[in-house]
Design an enzyme around this catalytic site. Structure first.
Site, mmCIF file in Angstrom:
data_model
loop_
_atom_site.group_PDB
_atom_site.id
_atom_site.type_symbol
_atom_site.label_atom_id
_atom_site.label_comp_id
_atom_site.label_asym_id
_atom_site.label_seq_id
_atom_site.Cartn_x
_atom_site.Cartn_y
_atom_site.Cartn_z
ATOM 1 N N HIS A 194 6.661 -14.291 5.590
ATOM 2 C CA HIS A 194 8.015 -13.885 5.979
ATOM 3 C C HIS A 194 8.989 -15.044 5.887
ATOM 4 C CE1 HIS A 194 6.887 -10.028 8.334
ATOM 5 N NE2 HIS A 194 7.212 -9.789 7.095
ATOM 6 N N GLU A 439 -1.020 1.766 -15.112
ATOM 7 C CA GLU A 439 -1.556 0.532 -14.527
ATOM 8 C C GLU A 439 -2.980 0.264 -14.986
ATOM 9 O OE1 GLU A 439 -0.087 0.027 -10.323
ATOM 10 O OE2 GLU A 439 -0.639 2.142 -10.276
ATOM 11 N N ASP A 463 -1.140 -4.441 -11.730
ATOM 12 C CA ASP A 463 -2.489 -3.897 -11.903
ATOM 13 C C ASP A 463 -2.896 -3.861 -13.361
ATOM 14 O OD1 ASP A 463 -3.623 -3.385 -9.373
ATOM 15 O OD2 ASP A 463 -2.104 -1.847 -9.042
ATOM 16 N N CYS A 510 7.820 -1.684 -13.303
ATOM 17 C CA CYS A 510 8.094 -2.008 -11.903
ATOM 18 C C CYS A 510 7.162 -3.090 -11.358
ATOM 19 C CB CYS A 510 8.045 -0.760 -11.033
ATOM 20 S SG CYS A 510 6.447 0.024 -11.042
HETATM 21 C C1 PEP Z 1 1.863 -2.833 -10.110
HETATM 22 O O1 PEP Z 1 0.637 -2.704 -10.074
HETATM 23 O O2 PEP Z 1 2.476 -3.467 -11.010
HETATM 24 C C2 PEP Z 1 2.698 -2.236 -9.052
HETATM 25 C C3 PEP Z 1 4.006 -2.253 -9.121
HETATM 26 O O3 PEP Z 1 2.037 -1.703 -7.989
HETATM 27 P P1 PEP Z 1 1.468 -2.582 -6.768
HETATM 28 O O4 PEP Z 1 1.881 -4.002 -6.984
HETATM 29 O O5 PEP Z 1 2.045 -1.988 -5.534
HETATM 30 O O6 PEP Z 1 0.005 -2.338 -6.917
HETATM 31 MG MG MG Z 2 -0.205 -1.215 -8.732
#
Ligand code: PEP
Ligand code: MG
Length: 581
Positions: A194, A439, A463, A510
């Site tokens: 944090h 992913e 992932d 993302c």
């Molecule tokens: C990812 O795997 O890129 C993703 C955005 O999901 P998380 O990081 O929450 O697994």
């Molecule tokens: Mg992920």
């Protein structure tokens, strides 16, 4: 002679100033036996310490200035809530009564038990929440031991100082900012702590994990702290000082430029509009975001609603949470990812189905796999998301798909939920957009099949990289292999982008790669037009986009992908980025 120390840069920026060392030393706790007759007095002393901790935190909270860029109060509230938690209050009291021991010892036993559970967790975010437990317990221990050594007092002036210490709580980070410190470095802590998040949000240059700093540096030393490179330089000579003064001036100009960008759209030099969206984890995260010019939320990680609590949120609670975010977004789309928990991120017995830990949690029953096995966990969430979609544009996103059979099962459950809501007279958006996260390498290779049945795709590079390169993303021992530029990763990303184009559906990214400016031009050249990231890096990415031309990048990136050789790819990307400073 100058001395250079290294740590992890967690908040960029350069500070030049005098070292202010806060020595705390570790809190030593000894066991002592308390006679039965006096045990209730000991319990009362413990409960009084909890109250004092609450008063201290609430007084820090009251001093947070209006209009700070992040919801700093939320960090302090988390600690205040922990002071009400049975694990921190009731269990030590039970231990004191059971063992006839002193409050400090009971608290230490409980701390070791709780921290042990956190350390088992594979999720890096949750592992760092262990720091919260430590911060709260240390505060209580210090009150019990009546020590004020190392306390940052609100009357101390730290104007321009570079604070060096072992570790900082979020509350202390707030105090440092308040008292005019120009930067900080700690011996412990990680980039997801944090304090690191707060430092980035209030733009305080910071380094964590600089292990030996208290051994080598002295109060009053002249110091340079480079929060991007994670470097501390003590006693710099004139040349070094001049170099860093120039870099500091550049950094100030860069920040002013980024601040001006907040309200400009992301458009390339050759006029392609790019969608920049934000990743959030809790409904509260939305507050920081309305000050930026975003195209909505590209990833809402709903699992955080389910964690750190004794029971699961029901449909109504989820519906209210999602609706709160939708209302705050004023018509911009909200991409809600369905639950991504599994053996590594426990959400209580009802979530895990009572299974024990499995050997390979990342390859086990997580995310959509777990949801499809556990309808009582999944269906209330689907209903809550559908009901929330009546209040504004919602996109439902499914994590960790590996084959289209899973997708069809989810689509059937969504249709069943829609039919049930209709029968009950509850409203929802019948055209809700449904998308899938890519992913798993298998899903990337089959992206065209997924695209046929979905409204959008989103590439989860965190992932995707882990599974493509067969490295556990939370295992420090193999971090050196985590390589977004590995030719195989780039080929998979390209396949997904192309599959989306061929099927006429949007493709976003993302994962962390989307918010890393080193890859922005590469991704633009690969044809990516939607990026979702933490809001703190958005203006930087926009700056690169607004200085890039896709028609120039596309042929260069195509050639780079053809090369297929890791070293040549790295060189080619350096050259793509070379015109940026
Ligand atoms: C990812 O795997 O890129 C993703 C955005 O999901 P998380 O990081 O929450 O697994
Ligand atoms: Mg992920």
């Amino acid at each position: 002679m100058s001395l250079v120390l290294h740590g992890i840069g967690v908040s960029r920026g350069i500070a030049i100033g005098k070292a202010h060392i806060i020595v705390r030393g570790s809190i030593e706790v000894l066991e002592s036996a308390i006679p039965t007759l006096l045990i209730e007095d000991e319990v009362a002393r413990f409960l009084k310490a909890i109250e004092t901790a609450r008063l201290q935190l609430s007084s820090i909270r009251d001093r947070i200035p209006e209009g700070t860029r992040v919801d700093i109060a939320a960090f302090i509230d988390t600690h205040m809530l922990m002071l009400d938690d049975a694990t921190i209050v009731n269990t030590p009291v039970e231990l004191m009564r059971e063992k006839g021991c002193n409050a400090e010892w009971a608290l230490k036993l409980q701390r070791d038990a709780v921290v042990g559970v956190f350390e088992q967790m594979n999720d890096p975010y949750l592992r760092t929440r262990r720091d919260d437990v430590d911060h709260v317990i240390n505060r209580i221990q210090r009150i019990l031991q009546a020590t004020s050594q190392g306390d940052i007092r609100s009357e101390d002036s730290l104007q321009g100082a570079i604070v060096l210490t072992d570790d900082l709580t979020p509350a202390e980070t707030v105090l440092l900012e308040h008292q005019g410190a120009s930067a900080f470095a700690t011996e412990y802590g990680g980039p997801l702590s944090h304090s690191a998040i707060l430092a980035r949000s209030v733009q305080l240059p910071a380094i964590v994990g600089a292990h030996s700093l208290q051994r080598y540096l002295r109060d009053g030393d002249e110091i340079i702290l480079d929060g991007m490179q994670g470097i501390l330089i003590a006693d710099p000579d004139q040349d070094i000082l001049d170099h860093y003064r120039e870099r500091k001036a550049q950094e100030t100009r860069r920040r002013a430029e980024l601040a001006r960008l907040a309200h400009t759209p992301a458009v390339t030099l050759d006029n392609h509009a790019i969608k920049l969206m934000v990743n959030i984890e809790l409904p509260e995260d939305i507050e920081a975001l309305n000050r930026e010019n975003t195209s909505g939320i590209g990833l809402y990680r709903t699992e955080f609603l389910f964690m750190n609590r004794p029971s699961l949120p029901d449909e109504e609670e989820q519906y209210l949470s999602y609706t709160r975010v939708i209302n705050a977004l004023n018509g911009k789309p909200l991409t809600i990812r369905t639950l991504d928990v599994g053996a590594d991120k426990e959400v209580g017995d009802s979530g895990s189905g009572g299974r024990g830990r499995c050997n390979n949690p990342a390859l086990g029953l997580r995310a959509i796999r777990l949801c499809l096995k556990n309808h009582s966990l999944f269906c209330p969430q689907l209903r809550a998301i559908l009901r929330a979609s009546a209040h504004g544009p919602v996109r439902l996103m499914i994590p960790m798909l590996s084959n289209t059979r899973e997708l069809h099962q989810v689509l059937t459950l969504i249709r069943d939920a829609e039919n049930a809501l209709q029968r009950e007279g509850l409203t929802f958006d019948p055209n809700i957009q449904i998308g899938g996260m890519i992913e798993v390498p298998a899903a990337a290779i089959s992206a065209a099949d997924f695209a046929r049945h979905l409204d959008f795709l989103s590439i989860g590079t965190n992932d995707l990289i882990q599974y493509t390169l067969a490295i556990d993303r939370v295992d420090d021992e193999v971090t050196y292999l985590y390589d977004p530029l590995h030719p195989s990763v780039l080929q998979l990303i390209k396949m997904v982008i192309d599959a989306g184009k061929d099927s006429g559906i949007p493709v976003a990214m993302c994962g962390e790669m989307a918010g890393d400016v080193r890859y922005t031009r590469l991704l633009l050249g690969m044809g990516l037009t939607e990026f979702s990231m933490h809001h703190s890096v958005m203006q930087e990415v926009k700056r690169v986009i607004n200085n890039s031309s896709i028609s120039e990048l596309a042929p260069r990136v195509a050639a780079l992908l053809e090369a297929g050789d890791a070293d040549r790819i790295v060189g080619a990307i350096d050259s793509l980025n070379s015109s940026l400073n």
